[in-house]
Design an enzyme around this catalytic site. Structure first.
Site: not given
Length: 420
Positions: A74, A76, A80, A147, A220, A223, A226, A385
């Site tokens: 998508h 966005e 990013r 979305c 999205c 996200k 977040r 991570k």
């Protein structure tokens, strides 16, 4: 002022998009979504630094355990990830310009654009070396509502389309304030109580829509919410870069918007007010980011979607571009570069520069240089991570709090890969 800002941002983004080659753009009656990140400062007008298009995702059965595909294409998300690569380029720029023995390299760097990053204070935790330069602001543009909860299919948006004479004000209050209630027995996405692409609890985390097989990608809207807590930089970059937050979000107006519909208010409820329950649980490095929301003019026809998904013919490709030289076309349903054949699907040459594996390579280069690690000391993508301890804990708190406590989790083996 607000109209001027929305118009300025959209013109900058659309101009950057139009300057790119035709490859990967919608053809004929096809449409797509356009998104971009811009940076501005007191001495510099907004400038596009990362751009993405797209509406597709990889289905759940095609997820890779090697980190070599882009799961979510998508616009966005693509923009990013292009932004993250730009941050790595800026970090490299700072390293080169700080080395006195690198005069020749310094001269090869584009001198007309100063870095948007600067050295962080020595008091910063861990190995954090950089932060967004003082006075620099990051801006997000999207050609239509993202979305998920902020989309035109949300109950909050649907209520706005009912004539005011036919709807009680209490319904609008109820729809917009759903996220203030604290339900504990909510269904998991994909659980028996909520299979496939069926109806989902309106204000909670939603799965990306898909035609045919179900995707495992979060919407999205969720996200972006977040990012308003954890920043846009992600877990790996958090280890060397302070959280980077979005200052403004600008969304293109729709031809189908109902009368008296406030797009800015709708975005505020969808992308900011839903994170308010986290206000008492923030860890030191993080904050509840409250962007300013702006409306842009209706975008060009190739970004104008029909009111119903069934009537919309979407482009299968995603453009990925950033100011530091990245320019790729990704096939959204496979997560690999355009032109990848079935026989050569696993070749490194088919990997996008924004897939997890390629971004991990950049991180290792930043933190370990060119040193080779022994096989015993190598850590998986997940382990690296999780070394961002505070980020990991904040993410865990975020996903444990209503309305985000049904956050969809991909199979664990999708993050267990190593870099050879």
């Amino acid at each position: 002022m607000e109209e001027d800002w929305g118009k300025t941002v959209s013109e900058k983004v659309i101009s950057a998009y139009m300057s790119l080659p035709k490859k990967g753009k919608p053809q004929g009656r096809e449409v797509t979504v356009l998104s971009a990140f811009l940076v501005s400062s007191p001495s510099q007008d907004p400038k596009v630094i990362a751009l993405g298009t797209g509406t597709k995702c990889v289905s759940g059965s095609l997820l890779s355990p090697r980190g070599d595909i882009v799961n979510d294409s998508h616009a966005e998300v693509v923009a990013r990830r292009a932004l993250i690569r730009f941050f790595y380029s800026e970090i490299q720029r700072m390293q080169l310009t700080s080395g006195k023995s690198n005069e020749a390299k310094r001269q090869r760097i584009d001198s007309e654009t100063s870095s948007i990053l600067e050295s962080a204070d020595s008091s910063c935790p861990g190995e954090v070396k950089y932060k967004l330069k003082s006075g620099c602001l990051l801006h997000l543009y999207i050609s239509q509502l993202p979305c998920g909860y902020a989309s035109t299919s949300s109950p909050l948006y649907a209520l706005k389309k009912i004539p005011s004479t036919q709807v009680d004000d209490s319904l609008l209050v109820q729809a917009s304030d759903i996220c203030s209630s604290r339900h504990s027995d909510v269904p998991e996405i994909g659980s028996n109580s909520n299979k496939g692409n069926g109806s989902q609890v309106a204000d909670m985390v939603q799965r990306k829509p898909g035609r045919g097989e179900t995707t495992l990608s979060v919407s999205c809207s969720d996200k972006i919410a977040r990012w308003n807590v954890l920043g846009v930089q992600g877990a790996l970059l958090y280890q060397v870069l302070q959280p980077v937050y979005i200052s403004t979000i600008t969304v293109g107006q729709s031809l189908h918007s109902p009368d008296n519909f406030s797009l800015a208010d709708h975005l505020r409820r969808s992308l900011y007010e839903r994170i308010l329950p986290l206000s008492d649980e923030l860890l030191t490095s993080f904050r509840l980011n409250k962007p300013l929301f702006f409306v842009a003019p209706v975008p060009p026809s190739e970004f104008q979607h029909s009111e119903t998904a069934q009537a919309t013919l979407t482009c299968g490709y995603s453009l990925c571009w950033n100011y530091s030289g990245l320019h790729e076309v990704i096939l959204g349903t496979t997560g690999r570069k355009q032109g990848t054949s079935a026989k050569g699907a696993l070749y490194p040459s088919t990997q996008s520069s924004i897939c997890k594996q390629r971004l991990l390579e950049l991180f290792l280069k930043e933190t370990h240089g060119h040193k080779r690690e022994s096989s015993k000391s190598k850590k998986s993508y997940r382990e690296l991570k999780n070394k961002a301890t505070e980020y990991y804990l904040m993410s865990k708190i975020f996903k444990g709090k209503y309305p985000f406590n049904n956050w969809l989790r991909k199979p664990l083996n999708c993050e267990d890969f190593l870099i050879n």
